[in-house]
Design a protein around this motif. Sequence first.
Motif, PDB file in Angstrom:
ATOM      1  N   VAL A   4       0.861  -1.179   0.000  1.00 30.64           N
ATOM      2  CA  VAL A   4       0.000   0.000   0.000  1.00 30.64           C
ATOM      3  C   VAL A   4       0.898   1.230   0.000  1.00 30.64           C
ATOM      4  N   THR A   5       0.763   2.033  -1.024  1.00 28.22           N
ATOM      5  CA  THR A   5       1.525   3.266  -1.071  1.00 28.22           C
ATOM      6  C   THR A   5       0.559   4.432  -0.996  1.00 28.22           C
ATOM      7  N   MET A   6       0.906   5.371  -0.185  1.00 26.30           N
ATOM      8  CA  MET A   6       0.066   6.537  -0.029  1.00 26.30           C
ATOM      9  C   MET A   6       0.848   7.752  -0.506  1.00 26.30           C
ATOM     10  N   GLN A   7       0.215   8.536  -1.348  1.00 24.62           N
ATOM     11  CA  GLN A   7       0.848   9.747  -1.852  1.00 24.62           C
ATOM     12  C   GLN A   7       0.993  10.770  -0.726  1.00 24.62           C
ATOM     13  N   LYS A   8       1.980  11.631  -0.850  1.00 24.95           N
ATOM     14  CA  LYS A   8       2.147  12.706   0.119  1.00 24.95           C
ATOM     15  C   LYS A   8       0.946  13.632   0.024  1.00 24.95           C
ATOM     16  N   ASN A   9       0.359  13.963   1.166  1.00 29.17           N
ATOM     17  CA  ASN A   9      -0.801  14.842   1.166  1.00 29.17           C
ATOM     18  C   ASN A   9      -0.721  15.914   2.261  1.00 29.17           C
ATOM     19  N   VAL A  10       0.450  16.092   2.859  1.00 31.06           N
ATOM     20  CA  VAL A  10       0.637  17.113   3.886  1.00 31.06           C
ATOM     21  C   VAL A  10       1.785  18.008   3.447  1.00 31.06           C
ATOM     22  N   GLY A  11       1.529  19.287   3.356  1.00 27.43           N
ATOM     23  CA  GLY A  11       2.578  20.209   2.945  1.00 27.43           C
ATOM     24  C   GLY A  11       2.294  21.623   3.399  1.00 27.43           C
ATOM     25  N   GLY A  12       3.226  22.502   3.154  1.00 21.90           N
ATOM     26  CA  GLY A  12       3.051  23.920   3.441  1.00 21.90           C
ATOM     27  C   GLY A  12       2.829  24.221   4.903  1.00 21.90           C
ATOM     28  N   LEU A  19       4.332  19.955  12.775  1.00 18.64           N
ATOM     29  CA  LEU A  19       5.642  19.781  13.407  1.00 18.64           C
ATOM     30  C   LEU A  19       5.772  20.623  14.673  1.00 18.64           C
ATOM     31  N   VAL A  20       5.313  21.859  14.622  1.00 15.17           N
ATOM     32  CA  VAL A  20       5.421  22.743  15.791  1.00 15.17           C
ATOM     33  C   VAL A  20       4.494  22.295  16.910  1.00 15.17           C
ATOM     34  N   LEU A  54       1.130  13.812  15.304  1.00 13.70           N
ATOM     35  CA  LEU A  54       1.363  15.021  14.514  1.00 13.70           C
ATOM     36  C   LEU A  54       2.791  15.081  13.986  1.00 13.70           C
ATOM     37  N   LEU A  55       3.761  14.698  14.818  1.00 18.49           N
ATOM     38  CA  LEU A  55       5.149  14.698  14.366  1.00 18.49           C
ATOM     39  C   LEU A  55       5.368  13.693  13.231  1.00 18.49           C
ATOM     40  N   VAL A  56       4.822  12.509  13.371  1.00 21.73           N
ATOM     41  CA  VAL A  56       5.012  11.487  12.335  1.00 21.73           C
ATOM     42  C   VAL A  56       4.351  11.906  11.025  1.00 21.73           C
ATOM     43  N   THR A  57       3.133  12.429  11.093  1.00 21.29           N
ATOM     44  CA  THR A  57       2.464  12.839   9.855  1.00 21.29           C
ATOM     45  C   THR A  57       3.143  14.060   9.239  1.00 21.29           C
ATOM     46  N   GLY A  58       3.703  14.930  10.067  1.00 19.49           N
ATOM     47  CA  GLY A  58       4.434  16.078   9.538  1.00 19.49           C
ATOM     48  C   GLY A  58       5.748  15.678   8.903  1.00 19.49           C
ATOM     49  N   LEU A  59       6.454  14.742   9.520  1.00 20.64           N
ATOM     50  CA  LEU A  59       7.747  14.305   8.984  1.00 20.64           C
ATOM     51  C   LEU A  59       7.599  13.458   7.723  1.00 20.64           C
ATOM     52  N   THR A  60       6.611  12.577   7.705  1.00 20.47           N
ATOM     53  CA  THR A  60       6.426  11.708   6.544  1.00 20.47           C
ATOM     54  C   THR A  60       5.611  12.377   5.436  1.00 20.47           C
TER      55      THR A  60
END
Length: 75
Positions: A4-12, A19-20, A54-60
Amino acid sequence: MWVVTMQKNVGGIDRTGRLVVGAVAVLAGIAALTGFWAVGIVTAVVALVVGGILLVTGLTRKCPINDAAGIDTTE
């Protein structure tokens, strides 16, 4: 084997915010567990778990909730 590959969907701003806020929540949870901040154990554990997520989703840059909702904040 299933892959299962998931495209990046978190940015900006979304990524920066995750992350903060994640780092602050993890630090708050650690402070609460070590006795530097007087809140309950449940609050400390919730802060650690939410901060970690939140850290994991922000980093990945991948969030399964964003994926399920069809949200993509990458630009």
